[in-house]
Write a protein that holds these residues in place. Structure first.
Motif, PDB file in Angstrom:
ATOM      1  N   PRO A  84      11.753  23.154  15.381  1.00  0.00           N
ATOM      2  CA  PRO A  84      12.862  23.529  16.270  1.00  0.00           C
ATOM      3  C   PRO A  84      13.878  24.437  15.580  1.00  0.00           C
ATOM      4  N   GLN A  88      14.917  28.268  16.687  1.00  0.00           N
ATOM      5  CA  GLN A  88      16.302  28.669  16.929  1.00  0.00           C
ATOM      6  C   GLN A  88      16.639  29.937  16.154  1.00  0.00           C
ATOM      7  N   ASP A 169      13.112  27.742  22.448  1.00  0.00           N
ATOM      8  CA  ASP A 169      14.525  27.384  22.303  1.00  0.00           C
ATOM      9  C   ASP A 169      15.362  27.930  23.466  1.00  0.00           C
TER      10      ASP A 169
END
Length: 357
Positions: A84, A88, A169
């Protein structure tokens, strides 16, 4: 033979382009690892999501670029998935450091927005939009197509695109085919379910398609507008304030009369009318309606596409005419329309009329 150089391998991998993001994997920090054992090289690429449907493209590209690296005898390609945090960082890089979604259209000011509209359904607007987008891409343009015909979303079928968009994201990455990036509400529905939403929900969905989708660098965005003059068309007029509008009509007077309303609506919402396309010209529907509509709206007639069974057959088969039958009469006419749109002076403005509440 000496062991291949890591630097040369990395340099070669600059030629591997992510098929959706359209950027080198090295630039996107997708090269996770390089292992060298004599002439054996193993490259690991971190995908944005698990189960990426375009793995074959990476495999072919890596095999191709590695052939040019001295000392490489065998290549193995492995895949991993971004964390993650990595997604991002990737999103920030793609957005140029802008974290929050901007209001309205998130495209560079140099991108031309061509809105293809009609007074009513059934005039072949979506098929024309899809094939015009392909014709522009065949000229070397970077092209996106937004299927904004929310109640009659058919562009994915015409282009034969079944792949779903990828969410990175909270950023939507559109699928790519025929060198086109496509976004459609049809990607988010199960099978052939109808869209049963009221105006505010549709407005929000369209706003998201125009701002949350990572279009990247585009020369042209073709927008397949919904037919008529309803609230969806008005919303798009507000969300696309610098769009150039093309009105599609069939030749008969009844269709011409209805199409003129779409042209007037474009004027009232501040969009710029640049031309009329007459579709399905021939013995069945006659001809001349496009010329009359162009004269009424004060814009040029930029093409007449004949009533061609091949155009319909290719769309039904999910293979656009510009790909399946590039030498057909209709393809030549569509290519001529694309040439006209490229050379047409950008922003031929018809004076906007006030919007009546």
């Amino acid at each position: 033979m000496s062991e291949p150089s890591r630097d040369l391998i990395l340099k070669a991998l600059e030629g591997v382009i992510d098929p959706e993001l359209r950027r080198p994997v090295t630039e996107l920090d997708m090269v996770r690892d390089i292992e060298i054992d004599g002439g054996d090289v193993r490259v690991t690429i971190a995908l944005t999501v698990a189960g990426c449907p375009l793995r074959d493209s990476f495999e072919q590209q890596v095999a191709d670029v590695m052939r040019e690296v001295p000392g490489v005898e065998r290549v193995a390609l492995g895949f991993d998935v971004m964390t993650p945090e990595e997604r991002q960082v990737l999103t920030t890089k793609l957005r140029g450091g802008v974290q929050e979604r901007s209001k309205g259209l998130s495209l560079d000011a140099s991108t031309r927005v061509l809105a293809v509209c009609s007074g009513k359904g059934g005039v072949g607007k979506s098929t024309l939009s899809a094939n015009l987008a392909v014709a522009l891409a065949q000229q070397g343009k970077q092209v996106g197509i937004l299927d904004a015909d929310v109640y009659g979303h058919s562009v994915p079928h015409v282009l034969g695109i079944r792949q779903k968009p990828v969410l990175v994201d909270k950023m939507i990455v559109p699928p790519v085919k025929h060198d086109l990036k496509l976004m459609s509400i049809g990607f988010f529905l199960d099978d052939n379910q109808p869209v049963m939403w009221r105006g505010p929900m549709l407005h929000r969905a369209l706003e998201q398609f125009l701002s949350d989708v990572h279009w990247g660098h585009l020369d042209v965005l073709v927008v397949d507008m919904p037919p008529g003059t309803g609230d969806v068309a008005i919303s798009l007029g507000q969300l696309l304030p610098r769009a150039e509008t093309i009105v599609v009509t069939t030749p008969q007077p009844a269709a011409q009369e209805v199409a003129s309303r779409a042209g007037v609506m474009a004027q009232k919402t501040g969009m710029r009318l640049i031309g009329v396309i007459e579709n399905m010209s021939g013995d069945v529907f006659g001809s001349g309606g496009g010329e009359r509509l162009a004269a009424e709206l004060g814009v040029p007639l930029i093409g007449r596409v004949p009533l061609d069974p091949l155009l319909r057959e290719c769309g039904d088969a999910g293979e656009p005419l510009m790909i399946a039958a590039p030498e057909s009469d209709s393809a030549h006419e569509l290519r001529g329309i694309a040439d006209t749109l490229v050379t047409l002076e950008r922003g031929s403005i018809v004076k906007p009329l006030p919007v009546l509440s």
